[in-house]
Scaffold this motif. Structure first.
Motif, PDB file in Angstrom:
ATOM      1  N   MET A 295       0.765  -1.202   0.020  1.00  0.00           N
ATOM      2  CA  MET A 295       0.184  -0.241   0.024  1.00  0.00           C
ATOM      3  C   MET A 295       0.879   1.274   0.060  1.00  0.00           C
ATOM      4  O   MET A 295       0.577   2.176  -0.632  1.00  0.00           O
ATOM      5  N   ARG A 296       1.950   1.048   0.721  1.00  0.00           N
ATOM      6  CA  ARG A 296       2.812   2.126   0.616  1.00  0.00           C
ATOM      7  C   ARG A 296       3.479   2.779  -0.806  1.00  0.00           C
ATOM      8  O   ARG A 296       3.475   3.651  -1.287  1.00  0.00           O
TER       9      ARG A 296
ATOM     10  N   ALA B 284     -12.773  -2.022  -5.115  1.00  0.00           N
ATOM     11  CA  ALA B 284     -13.024  -0.954  -5.917  1.00  0.00           C
ATOM     12  C   ALA B 284     -12.619  -1.074  -6.984  1.00  0.00           C
ATOM     13  O   ALA B 284     -12.976  -0.623  -8.209  1.00  0.00           O
ATOM     14  N   LEU B 285     -11.423  -1.484  -7.273  1.00  0.00           N
ATOM     15  CA  LEU B 285     -10.551  -1.661  -8.522  1.00  0.00           C
ATOM     16  C   LEU B 285     -11.212  -2.652  -9.367  1.00  0.00           C
ATOM     17  O   LEU B 285     -11.449  -2.326 -10.640  1.00  0.00           O
TER      18      LEU B 285
ATOM     19  N   PHE C  60      -9.140   3.779   1.146  1.00  0.00           N
ATOM     20  CA  PHE C  60      -9.199   2.203   1.186  1.00  0.00           C
ATOM     21  C   PHE C  60      -8.539   1.807   2.363  1.00  0.00           C
ATOM     22  O   PHE C  60      -7.305   1.930   2.487  1.00  0.00           O
ATOM     23  N   PRO C  61      -9.216   1.357   3.528  1.00  0.00           N
ATOM     24  CA  PRO C  61      -8.640   1.150   4.808  1.00  0.00           C
ATOM     25  C   PRO C  61      -7.907  -0.017   4.911  1.00  0.00           C
ATOM     26  O   PRO C  61      -7.135  -0.547   5.491  1.00  0.00           O
ATOM     27  N   THR C  62      -8.318  -0.940   3.616  1.00  0.00           N
ATOM     28  CA  THR C  62      -7.433  -2.237   3.667  1.00  0.00           C
ATOM     29  C   THR C  62      -7.128  -2.519   2.206  1.00  0.00           C
ATOM     30  O   THR C  62      -7.750  -1.843   1.202  1.00  0.00           O
TER      31      THR C  62
ATOM     32  N   GLY D 268      -0.086  10.778   0.301  1.00  0.00           N
ATOM     33  CA  GLY D 268       0.464  10.021   1.655  1.00  0.00           C
ATOM     34  C   GLY D 268      -0.367   8.736   1.812  1.00  0.00           C
ATOM     35  O   GLY D 268      -1.360   8.447   1.357  1.00  0.00           O
ATOM     36  N   LEU D 269       0.304   8.116   2.633  1.00  0.00           N
ATOM     37  CA  LEU D 269      -0.297   6.661   3.076  1.00  0.00           C
ATOM     38  C   LEU D 269      -1.496   6.845   3.586  1.00  0.00           C
ATOM     39  O   LEU D 269      -2.439   6.002   3.594  1.00  0.00           O
ATOM     40  N   ALA D 270      -1.617   7.904   4.731  1.00  0.00           N
ATOM     41  CA  ALA D 270      -2.829   8.101   5.184  1.00  0.00           C
ATOM     42  C   ALA D 270      -4.182   8.572   4.365  1.00  0.00           C
ATOM     43  O   ALA D 270      -5.168   8.232   4.481  1.00  0.00           O
TER      44      ALA D 270
END
Length: 194
Positions: free
Chosen positions: A29-30, A56-57, A47-49, A39-41
């Motif tokens: 994810m990074r 979604a993709l 997308f929390p996970t 940013g990662l945040a």
């Protein structure tokens, strides 16, 4: 969702799609955030996970394949041709995102998975095409939607394996011929792949 937030989200999805095509579903994810220049945040807010990102993709593709199955079921094309055409397109799409077959296979059994509903809908769409071909006597009667979904996953997995990918088309034809019956021979043999 605000227009700028939607644009940012769509950009992240496009970048994620490219990253997964190149590196597979295990891309971090990074790394996706870095490639998207967010940013990662920010990525995790949308997308929390990883599964939420993949859902979604992949949702658009799931929806397109489901709609395609419905269209094929309503055409005048022979049911066996419609079935094999859909399976071929499903395998081709699934192979596009390296490693997604593993997630799809697991999501069918996991009702908590973000991909579960989409995978179940896709499986049902294929099952309807299979049932139509079975009713016409052109597909084996001992297969069901679960079997077809597993065969799609198996064929897509072959395409994910560099050493086996050159054999994928040949093996697809063998599997397709194993699904279909030869109504012309009267011997229960296999027909040609449409």
């Amino acid at each position: 969702m605000r227009a700028d937030a939607r644009k940012n989200r769509d950009h992240v999805l496009a970048v994620a799609g490219t990253a997964i095509t190149e590196q597979g579903i295990d891309v971090s994810m990074r790394d996706i955030a870095r490639r998207a220049d967010v940013g990662l945040a920010t990525l995790l807010r949308h997308f929390p996970t990883r599964e939420a990102l993949l859902e979604a993709l992949l949702r658009t593709n799931f929806d397109e394949l489901t709609a395609q199955a419905a269209e094929l079921a309503e055409t005048s094309a022979p049911p066996e041709e419609a079935l094999v055409s859909w399976v071929r397109d499903c395998v081709a799409w699934t192979t596009e995102y390296r490693g997604v077959t593993v997630l799809m296979a697991a999501a069918i059994a996991d009702t908590e998975s973000a991909l579960h509903a989409s995978c179940v809908t896709l499986r049902a769409a294929g099952a309807r095409l299979l049932t139509r071909a079975q009713a016409a006597g052109t597909a084996r009667s001992d297969l069901d939607g679960d079997d077809l979904f597993a065969l799609v996953a198996m064929l897509a997995w072959l395409g994910d394996q560099p050493a086996l990918a050159p054999r994928a088309d040949h093996l697809f034809d063998i599997v397709a011929n194993a699904i279909l019956t030869d109504t012309g021979s009267g011997e229960g043999g296999r027909s040609r792949t449409p």
